[in-house]
Design a protein around this motif. Structure first.
Motif, PDB file in Angstrom:
ATOM      1  N   SER A 168       0.628  -1.118  -0.199  1.00  0.00           N
ATOM      2  CA  SER A 168       0.120  -0.053  -0.203  1.00  0.00           C
ATOM      3  C   SER A 168       0.934   1.223   0.037  1.00  0.00           C
ATOM      4  CB  SER A 168      -0.922  -0.051   1.239  1.00  0.00           C
ATOM      5  OG  SER A 168      -1.845  -1.179   1.116  1.00  0.00           O
ATOM      6  N   GLN A 169       2.140   1.174   0.308  1.00  0.00           N
ATOM      7  CA  GLN A 169       2.975   2.301   0.521  1.00  0.00           C
ATOM      8  C   GLN A 169       3.761   2.389  -1.190  1.00  0.00           C
ATOM      9  OE1 GLN A 169       5.530   2.358   3.803  1.00  0.00           O
ATOM     10  NE2 GLN A 169       3.720   2.154   5.378  1.00  0.00           N
ATOM     11  N   MET A 170       3.568   1.498  -1.797  1.00  0.00           N
ATOM     12  CA  MET A 170       4.145   1.587  -3.214  1.00  0.00           C
ATOM     13  C   MET A 170       3.356   2.517  -4.239  1.00  0.00           C
ATOM     14  SD  MET A 170       4.964  -1.449  -5.792  1.00  0.00           S
ATOM     15  CE  MET A 170       6.465  -1.353  -7.045  1.00  0.00           C
ATOM     16  N   GLY A 171       4.080   3.413  -4.697  1.00  0.00           N
ATOM     17  CA  GLY A 171       3.302   4.734  -5.678  1.00  0.00           C
ATOM     18  C   GLY A 171       4.322   4.924  -6.580  1.00  0.00           C
ATOM     19  N   ASP A 172       3.777   5.065  -7.649  1.00  0.00           N
ATOM     20  CA  ASP A 172       4.761   5.907  -8.866  1.00  0.00           C
ATOM     21  C   ASP A 172       3.814   6.373  -9.732  1.00  0.00           C
ATOM     22  OD1 ASP A 172       6.750   6.580 -10.396  1.00  0.00           O
ATOM     23  OD2 ASP A 172       7.712   4.518 -10.429  1.00  0.00           O
ATOM     24  N   SER A 208      11.954   6.322 -11.084  1.00  0.00           N
ATOM     25  CA  SER A 208      12.275   6.190  -9.860  1.00  0.00           C
ATOM     26  C   SER A 208      13.221   5.176  -9.415  1.00  0.00           C
ATOM     27  CB  SER A 208      10.826   6.126  -8.925  1.00  0.00           C
ATOM     28  OG  SER A 208      10.279   4.847  -9.140  1.00  0.00           O
ATOM     29  N   GLY A 209      13.405   4.987  -8.193  1.00  0.00           N
ATOM     30  CA  GLY A 209      14.298   3.910  -7.561  1.00  0.00           C
ATOM     31  C   GLY A 209      13.421   2.575  -7.130  1.00  0.00           C
ATOM     32  N   LEU A 210      12.280   2.739  -7.758  1.00  0.00           N
ATOM     33  CA  LEU A 210      11.297   1.586  -7.301  1.00  0.00           C
ATOM     34  C   LEU A 210      11.616   0.364  -8.227  1.00  0.00           C
ATOM     35  CD1 LEU A 210       7.733   3.072  -7.111  1.00  0.00           C
ATOM     36  CD2 LEU A 210       8.848   2.327  -5.279  1.00  0.00           C
ATOM     37  N   TRP A 211      12.197   0.553  -9.442  1.00  0.00           N
ATOM     38  CA  TRP A 211      12.294  -0.596 -10.284  1.00  0.00           C
ATOM     39  C   TRP A 211      13.660  -1.045 -10.411  1.00  0.00           C
ATOM     40  CZ3 TRP A 211       7.707  -2.113 -11.471  1.00  0.00           C
ATOM     41  CH2 TRP A 211       6.537  -1.426 -11.227  1.00  0.00           C
ATOM     42  N   ALA A 238      12.048  -3.538  -6.996  1.00  0.00           N
ATOM     43  CA  ALA A 238      13.099  -4.415  -6.211  1.00  0.00           C
ATOM     44  C   ALA A 238      12.315  -5.177  -5.245  1.00  0.00           C
ATOM     45  CB  ALA A 238      13.871  -3.236  -5.503  1.00  0.00           C
ATOM     46  N   ARG A 239      12.976  -6.221  -4.677  1.00  0.00           N
ATOM     47  CA  ARG A 239      12.317  -7.296  -3.907  1.00  0.00           C
ATOM     48  C   ARG A 239      12.204  -6.512  -2.490  1.00  0.00           C
ATOM     49  NH1 ARG A 239      10.528 -12.020  -4.692  1.00  0.00           N
ATOM     50  NH2 ARG A 239      11.453 -12.389  -6.684  1.00  0.00           N
ATOM     51  N   GLN A 240      11.294  -5.561  -2.350  1.00  0.00           N
ATOM     52  CA  GLN A 240      11.415  -5.066  -0.892  1.00  0.00           C
ATOM     53  C   GLN A 240       9.872  -4.811  -0.299  1.00  0.00           C
ATOM     54  OE1 GLN A 240      13.500  -1.642  -1.923  1.00  0.00           O
ATOM     55  NE2 GLN A 240      12.114  -0.778  -3.148  1.00  0.00           N
TER      56      GLN A 240
END
Length: 814
Positions: free
Chosen positions: A101-105, A111-114, A143-145
């Motif tokens: 639920s805290q993953m947003g883009d 971004s650093g998400l990928w 990322a696996r996080q």
């Protein structure tokens, strides 16, 4: 906090389920911003039509009405549907692994998400673009996080790929485990047009859920886990979600750190791509309505369009005056059958005196009923007294004899003839007579192979004359009893069940009546020149249906009393149906009985407002779809702190907070009345002594004098001496940690302002939202709430420590 502005090019606002929305957010001038107004100025005022104003870039001429080069041509036009939402992006807090639920883009940049991009996947133009290239697998993998338990992740499919000649092409949105081929999510088979909710183990799901992909209904996709269950959900707008599949949470979901992947493959065909955006966004609708105009302006070579839009009430206020409730039931009851059914012809017979014909108001091709003379003498008069409680007239037949006089004849046309062959005929008619052995009405086919006539026999009992093979007609008697008793009767014939209903009640069982087909000609007040009717007839209607619907039409008998005594919530739903609305949201549980609104002559909004005022309720347009909401007065009773939408410190408000104490709302003398009831006066003598007389007239649709007195007391008890109150609360919402909660505040929501200055009456004040004006700009969202004090709606509860204090909180509810 991205704003989301969408236009429904080519759609009709009254059919929201069929609108394909186009994102025009990039055209919005966020320097000037978007201004939205909603609700009422205070609790004693009616809610006003909601409005939105915004300026759009028109440099390419796409928003110039009538421009054939516009990609939206020819749908840049007045009354185009438009909606505005806020897409609030989540923030990460704490340490990894984070809840999904805290993953947003917003995909404004990489971004650093990928963690990885393959096969040409990229972040392009504010979207994640995943190519469908023949022979290539394209992926974006985070990322696996991340972890799913107690959380969710969603995304909008902004660009829907096409098959382009490929036999296998898929676009996927997955949450993946550490084991290859073990994942769950959404699989869009572009080649077959299927959307599949999958739980894959070794890339296999033995029991997937398949849906026919809809670019409208499945625009948003979400995976959610709660309390040991995983939900696959879709939404047309990111707000209103539908569960498509549910499954016990797989063990790997709770034990592993996860990744999110967007991927696509294609075999053969021509390349294409899917685009995703607003990953993880929490959508909050702000406005839904219609564009009033598209005024194009120029400043040098720069072109812009500053539009204003209005919510549902614009359409409701334009609707013509309603017919009587009886007439409106005839016009709208087909929506209640649950079958394919429609009104083929409807003759209210309410033409003015002196008319020589009567028209159908069903909107089809049925011809007019024309006055036809048989023999010599007799009269046929329009404009005579009609069914009581309708305010509409009827036609009176006074023949010289059963074989000499006037009656009405219509050619219903070839389409009606065809419809009565394909579907079952359903007839309803109102009549009043004291003469037996006469024909009320009849239908027949041109060659007379099929006939269907409704006649009173020598005892006044209804009989049906029918044939499906030509003359002679078969006579089938019913068990109606004597209907020639000089009383208005409502007759319904169900051609599917072959059943008769009189005055809302089925009479006997199925009748031995032959099938009726190709019925084209209608006679009213006689049949084929004989047995001319003596008396009055009104509201002749022919419906056709695919199955039994007579019980629905029979219920129209209740309209003869204007449905006096039905509950207020039922009345609101009924009036909404008259306005063409399929549903209305009812909030609260206190719904008194309301009196008749039977006669014609007023608009639907006026009638809805009558119910609202009678019940001290709240009526307004929804802000997320084309619909109405109605709140009963008990929605506001005794607000509980746990139900507060949010709390906010005085220090976090914008300048302008005021405490008001004036006579703007003061009422201490009420003269109250109801239709056909007593006029009563309720006063607050101490208030009159202190402030003078502040009178008000109260005309309500109550069904008893006691209820009228209760309504008057309720008004005086609240406003005889209104306490000081905060009427405006200005908030810069975008800077608040409780931003989402603030956006959830709507009409009748309440919140508390705390840590008020020492000069205030108390350190905190709870207020109720009556309306608001908001301005949305880049990194700014100012909301000016219009409020009233919540304590004014408190009611007495015996023994309660807060609401049972003698002399303080002893206002009786009603």
């Amino acid at each position: 906090m991205p704003i989301l502005v969408e236009a429904g090019w080519g759609g009709l606002v009254q059919y929201p389920w069929s609108i394909t929305w186009t994102d025009i957010t990039d055209r919005v001038d966020m320097v000037q911003g978007v201004a939205i107004t909603r609700g009422a100025s205070d609790e004693r005022s009616e809610t006003q039509p909601g409005s939105a104003t915004l300026t759009l870039d028109n440099a390419d001429g796409a928003l110039t009405p009538g421009n054939p080069n516009s990609p939206y041509y020819p749908y840049v036009r007045k009354n185009s549907p438009i909606r505005v939402s806020m897409a609030v992006m989540p923030a990460r807090t704490g340490a990894a692994p984070w809840p999904l639920s805290q993953m947003g883009d917003t995909f404004d940049s990489t971004s650093g998400l990928w963690a990885s991009f393959t096969g040409g996947a990229s972040v392009t133009g504010g979207r994640a673009r995943i190519p469908l290239t023949p022979g290539v697998t394209s992926t974006m993998v985070s990322a696996r996080q991340w972890k799913l338990p107690g959380a969710s992740v969603c995304a909008r499919l902004a660009t829907v790929p096409t098959a382009n000649g490929s036999s296998v092409s898929r676009s996927n949105f997955f949450v993946e485990s550490t084991t290859a081929g073990t994942r769950l999510g959404w699989q869009h088979n572009v080649s077959t047009g299927k959307l599949r909710a999958v739980n894959l183990v070794g890339d296999v799901d033995g029991a997937p859920t398949d849906l026919d992909f809809s670019a409208i209904d499945h625009r948003w996709m979400r995976i959610r886990e709660t309390s040991g269950l995983v939900y696959w959900e879709t939404s047309p707008d990111g707000w209103d979600w539908t569960v498509r599949r549910t499954l016990a949470t797989p063990a790997w979901v709770t034990s592993q750190s996860l990744v999110v992947s967007l991927n696509a493959t294609r075999t053969g065909g021509t390349g294409d791509y899917a685009e995703w955006d607003l990953l993880g966004a929490q959508v909050r609708p702000r406005f839904y309505g219609m564009v009033n105009e598209w005024p194009v302006e120029w400043e040098g070579l720069y072109s812009k369009v500053t539009i204003s839009a209005t919510d549902l009430f614009k359409r409701l206020n334009r609707l013509p005056e309603l017919r009587s409730m009886l007439g409106m039931e005839v016009l709208t009851s087909d929506t209640l059958t649950g079958l394919y059914s429609f009104l083929a012809a409807y003759y209210p017979l309410s033409e003015d005196a002196g008319s020589t014909s009567a028209g159908s108001v069903a909107g089809g091709s049925a011809g007019a009923l024309a006055v036809t003379q048989v023999g010599a003498g007799g009269t046929l008069e329009f404009g005579t007294d009609g069914v009581p409680e309708t305010g509409e007239t009827a036609v009176t037949f006074t023949p010289a004899s059963s074989a000499a006089g006037k009656y009405l004849v219509a050619d219903l046309g070839p389409q009606t003839a065809s419809d009565t062959t394909t579907w079952m005929p359903m007839l309803e008619v109102w009549f009043k007579t004291s003469t037996v052995s006469r024909a009320i009405c009849g239908l027949y086919e041109q060659g007379l192979d099929h006939e269907l006539a409704f006649v009173l026999n020598a005892s006044g009992v209804l009989q049906i004359e029918h044939t499906e093979s030509g003359e002679p007609r078969v006579i089938t008697a019913t068990s109606t009893g004597n209907l020639a008793n000089d009383t208005w009767h409502h007759l319904v014939y169900d051609g599917s069940l072959l059943r008769i209903y009189v005055d809302g009640v089925p009479v006997g069982g199925s009748l031995a009546v032959t099938s009726s087909q190709n019925l084209r000609y209608l006679h009213v007040g006689g049949y084929r020149g004989a047995r001319l009717f003596t008396g009055q007839i009104a509201h002749v209607a022919l419906h056709v249906a695919q199955g039994p619907a007579g019980a629905v039409y029979a219920a129209n008998y209740g309209a003869s009393t204007g449905y006096s005594g039905e509950s207020a919530d039922s009345r609101v739903e009924r009036l909404a149906r008259y306005a063409g609305l399929s549903s209305v949201t009812i909030l609260g549980s206190t719904h008194d009985q309301v009196a008749s609104q039977g006669p014609a002559g007023s608009g639907v909004v006026a009638r809805l407002r009558e119910v609202e005022a009678t019940e001290s309720g709240r009526l307004y347009a929804e802000r997320d779809y084309f619909g109405l909401a109605y709140q009963s007065r008990d929605v506001r009773y005794n607000p509980d702190p746990v139900d507060e939408v949010f709390t906010i410190s005085y220090a976090d408000l914008e300048p302008g907070l005021q405490l008001a104490d004036d006579d703007q709302k003061l009422v201490n003398e009420v003269e109250a009345s109801r239709p056909g009831g007593a006029t009563q006066t309720v006063t607050a003598p101490s208030s009159v002594l202190a402030f003078g007389s502040y009178p008000q007239q109260l005309n309500v649709l109550k069904t008893t004098d006691l209820k009228v007195a209760d309504a008057a007391y309720w008004l005086v008890s609240r406003y005889a001496n209104p306490d000081p109150e905060i009427r405006e609360v200005p908030v810069e919402a975008a800077t608040m940690a409780s931003y989402l909660d603030i956006l959830d505040a709507d009409i009748s929501s309440y919140f508390t302002v705390f840590d008020l200055p020492s000069q205030a009456l108390a350190s905190s004040a709870r207020v109720t939202v009556e309306g608001y004006t908001e301005t949305i700009k880049e990194q700014s969202h100012e909301i000016q709430f219009r409020t009233s004090t919540s304590a004014r709606d408190s009611v007495w509860i015996l023994g309660d420590t807060v609401y049972g204090v003698l002399g303080s909180t002893t206002r009786l509810a009603y």
